[in-house]
Design a protein around this motif. Structure first.
Motif, PDB file in Angstrom:
ATOM      1  N   UNK A 118       0.524  -1.235   0.060  1.00 62.50           N
ATOM      2  CA  UNK A 118       0.177   0.044   0.104  1.00 62.50           C
ATOM      3  C   UNK A 118       0.911   1.012  -0.012  1.00 62.50           C
ATOM      4  N   UNK A 119       1.933   1.516   0.779  1.00 59.55           N
ATOM      5  CA  UNK A 119       2.632   2.279   0.573  1.00 59.55           C
ATOM      6  C   UNK A 119       3.479   2.885  -0.345  1.00 59.55           C
ATOM      7  N   UNK A 120       4.102   1.723  -1.214  1.00 61.66           N
ATOM      8  CA  UNK A 120       4.627   1.549  -2.692  1.00 61.66           C
ATOM      9  C   UNK A 120       3.059   2.270  -3.477  1.00 61.66           C
ATOM     10  N   UNK A 121       2.524   1.630  -3.646  1.00 61.82           N
ATOM     11  CA  UNK A 121       1.155   1.808  -4.535  1.00 61.82           C
ATOM     12  C   UNK A 121       0.949   3.157  -4.134  1.00 61.82           C
ATOM     13  N   UNK A 122       0.480   4.015  -3.181  1.00 63.03           N
ATOM     14  CA  UNK A 122       0.952   5.144  -3.077  1.00 63.03           C
ATOM     15  C   UNK A 122       1.626   6.293  -3.432  1.00 63.03           C
ATOM     16  N   UNK A 123       2.803   5.811  -3.308  1.00 60.58           N
ATOM     17  CA  UNK A 123       4.034   6.289  -3.706  1.00 60.58           C
ATOM     18  C   UNK A 123       3.727   6.505  -5.522  1.00 60.58           C
ATOM     19  N   UNK A 124       3.929   5.815  -5.732  1.00 58.68           N
ATOM     20  CA  UNK A 124       3.871   5.662  -7.723  1.00 58.68           C
ATOM     21  C   UNK A 124       2.546   6.368  -7.563  1.00 58.68           C
ATOM     22  N   UNK A 125       1.127   6.428  -7.404  1.00 59.69           N
ATOM     23  CA  UNK A 125      -0.301   7.489  -7.454  1.00 59.69           C
ATOM     24  C   UNK A 125      -0.184   8.500  -7.388  1.00 59.69           C
ATOM     25  N   UNK A 126       1.573   9.123  -6.475  1.00 59.58           N
ATOM     26  CA  UNK A 126       1.510  10.523  -6.282  1.00 59.58           C
ATOM     27  C   UNK A 126       2.667  11.050  -7.398  1.00 59.58           C
ATOM     28  N   UNK A 127       3.399  10.346  -8.020  1.00 55.19           N
ATOM     29  CA  UNK A 127       4.735  10.752  -8.747  1.00 55.19           C
ATOM     30  C   UNK A 127       4.468  10.183 -10.053  1.00 55.19           C
ATOM     31  N   UNK A 128       3.986   9.153 -10.869  1.00 58.63           N
ATOM     32  CA  UNK A 128       4.126   8.703 -12.006  1.00 58.63           C
ATOM     33  C   UNK A 128       2.801  10.186 -12.578  1.00 58.63           C
ATOM     34  N   UNK A 129       1.548  10.487 -12.072  1.00 55.58           N
ATOM     35  CA  UNK A 129       0.862  11.500 -13.039  1.00 55.58           C
ATOM     36  C   UNK A 129       2.232  12.985 -13.627  1.00 55.58           C
ATOM     37  N   UNK A 130       2.794  13.227 -12.276  1.00 57.00           N
ATOM     38  CA  UNK A 130       3.834  14.508 -12.744  1.00 57.00           C
ATOM     39  C   UNK A 130       4.723  14.140 -13.619  1.00 57.00           C
ATOM     40  N   UNK A 131       5.161  13.267 -14.225  1.00 55.20           N
ATOM     41  CA  UNK A 131       6.384  12.678 -14.705  1.00 55.20           C
ATOM     42  C   UNK A 131       5.638  12.400 -16.313  1.00 55.20           C
ATOM     43  N   UNK A 167       6.493  10.395 -25.319  1.00 56.82           N
ATOM     44  CA  UNK A 167       5.687  10.472 -24.642  1.00 56.82           C
ATOM     45  C   UNK A 167       4.110   9.260 -24.830  1.00 56.82           C
ATOM     46  N   UNK A 168       4.353   8.842 -25.838  1.00 62.91           N
ATOM     47  CA  UNK A 168       3.211   7.272 -25.779  1.00 62.91           C
ATOM     48  C   UNK A 168       3.558   6.359 -24.725  1.00 62.91           C
ATOM     49  N   UNK A 169       5.250   6.775 -24.354  1.00 64.45           N
ATOM     50  CA  UNK A 169       5.906   5.132 -23.775  1.00 64.45           C
ATOM     51  C   UNK A 169       5.797   6.413 -22.348  1.00 64.45           C
ATOM     52  N   UNK A 170       5.529   7.475 -22.007  1.00 60.72           N
ATOM     53  CA  UNK A 170       5.255   7.878 -21.031  1.00 60.72           C
ATOM     54  C   UNK A 170       3.662   7.512 -20.078  1.00 60.72           C
ATOM     55  N   UNK A 171       2.703   8.213 -21.054  1.00 58.21           N
ATOM     56  CA  UNK A 171       1.444   7.189 -21.470  1.00 58.21           C
ATOM     57  C   UNK A 171       1.350   5.954 -20.974  1.00 58.21           C
ATOM     58  N   UNK A 172       2.431   4.711 -21.563  1.00 55.52           N
ATOM     59  CA  UNK A 172       1.916   3.519 -21.389  1.00 55.52           C
ATOM     60  C   UNK A 172       2.096   3.560 -19.797  1.00 55.52           C
ATOM     61  N   UNK A 173       3.295   3.870 -19.003  1.00 58.56           N
ATOM     62  CA  UNK A 173       3.427   3.612 -17.944  1.00 58.56           C
ATOM     63  C   UNK A 173       2.749   4.316 -17.104  1.00 58.56           C
ATOM     64  N   UNK A 174       1.499   5.338 -17.074  1.00 60.02           N
ATOM     65  CA  UNK A 174       0.043   5.522 -16.361  1.00 60.02           C
ATOM     66  C   UNK A 174      -0.317   5.003 -16.218  1.00 60.02           C
ATOM     67  N   UNK A 175      -0.779   4.534 -17.610  1.00 61.12           N
ATOM     68  CA  UNK A 175      -1.157   3.371 -17.571  1.00 61.12           C
ATOM     69  C   UNK A 175      -1.363   1.875 -16.490  1.00 61.12           C
ATOM     70  N   UNK A 176       0.377   1.371 -16.838  1.00 56.35           N
ATOM     71  CA  UNK A 176       0.013   0.239 -16.588  1.00 56.35           C
ATOM     72  C   UNK A 176       0.350   0.372 -14.731  1.00 56.35           C
ATOM     73  N   UNK A 177       0.688   1.577 -14.770  1.00 60.32           N
ATOM     74  CA  UNK A 177       1.356   2.083 -12.825  1.00 60.32           C
ATOM     75  C   UNK A 177      -0.026   2.292 -12.364  1.00 60.32           C
ATOM     76  N   UNK A 178      -0.778   2.940 -12.600  1.00 67.34           N
ATOM     77  CA  UNK A 178      -2.282   3.646 -12.273  1.00 67.34           C
ATOM     78  C   UNK A 178      -3.108   1.919 -12.114  1.00 67.34           C
TER      79      UNK A 178
END
Length: 284
Positions: A160-173, A254-265
């Motif tokens: 849960x701790x790691x998931x919250x960090x991912x959820x906070x950091x990936x969108x700005x990236x 940019x497409x790769x970054x969007x894929x990161x967002x989808x997988x991470x979220x």
């Protein structure tokens, strides 16, 4: 489960987990300083000499650009020795196989990273710069993996701790990616890679911590797979931005970054939804 051996000094000032966390922080800082060095074009300073510089007796910098390059080398020295010491300590202290192997692999890669660092000064070609960054990311991933395994027992609900960090950091990236491609300011570059490396770390921790369950069910496999794939794509995205790019290649980044967002979220959603359920209650 392959767990670490804990001793009475695990909470001491110089305990193994704390020193490993320091090593991870130093590696993180070293990569950022290296990025700053490359973006500022400071790799060609120190009169193109390596391992010497252009100041007094060739040991010290003569100006600010050469100081950047010199300081990058200076931080690399204690970081490398700390990793070597931790690897030796892991074997002598009976740490888990995964921690020992991760640190040993990181130390084994260090000599090639040193050689590549020298080539970036002596040659300063895209091939060497890219290889130097890729190797740094690999060493960082191994150190983060060892750190995540060593710290796991200290958190009540690490996924849960790691998931919250991912959820906070990936969108700005993801949002910053097209601006980094088009603008290229120093401040934006540094912020972008700082957030990206932190998200990279959180994704590694999420993937590894989820896999540490006694028996993976369908949901846990999906979380680990999504977080692992997001880690790989995020690392490749940061690597792509180290290369000269055409408009088509910029769109691919940019497409790769969007894929990161989808997988991470997806990994975050699965984690936060199912992490507190018992295996019997989770959908397969």
């Amino acid at each position: 489960m392959d767990s670490d051996t804990s001793g009475p000094d695990e909470d001491g000032l110089f305990s193994f987990p704390r020193l490993l966390t320091v090593a991870a922080g130093l590696t993180f800082s070293l990569i950022l300083i290296g990025i700053y060095t490359a973006v500022a074009g400071a790799g060609l300073t120190c009169e193109g000499r390596w391992p010497l510089c252009d100041g007094w007796l060739g040991l010290f910098p003569a100006n600010w650009p050469s100081f950047i390059e010199w300081f990058h080398r200076l931080i690399a020295l204690p970081t490398g020795f700390l990793l070597l010491g931790l690897a030796v300590s892991a074997w002598r202290g009976g740490r888990s196989k995964r921690v020992r192997y991760a640190l040993t692999a990181a130390v084994a890669i260090l000599p090639s990273q040193i050689v590549l660092g020298g080539l970036t000064v002596l040659e300063y070609e895209v091939l060497y710069l890219t290889a130097h960054f890729l190797t740094a990311i690999l060493i960082f991933a191994l150190v983060i993996a060892a750190t995540a395994w060593s710290l796991e027992s200290r958190f009540e609900r690490p996924p849960r701790l790691a998931a919250l960090a991912v959820g906070a950091l990936v969108p700005p990236f993801v949002v910053a990616t097209p601006f980094v491609i088009s603008i290229g300011s120093m401040r934006l570059h540094m912020l972008y890679y700082g957030v990206g490396l932190l998200a990279f770390s959180a994704l590694i921790a999420l993937a590894l911590w989820v896999r540490d369950g006694a028996e993976l069910d369908g949901t846990e496999r999906r979380i680990a797979a999504a977080a692992g794939a997001g880690t790989v794509v995020l690392g490749l995205t940061m690597l792509q931005l180290r290369l000269p790019a055409s408009p088509t290649e910029m769109a691919q980044v940019s497409g790769s970054a969007a894929l990161v967002a989808v997988l991470s979220l997806l990994a975050v959603w699965w984690t936060l939804r199912f992490v507190e359920m018992t295996p019997a209650d989770r959908p397969l």
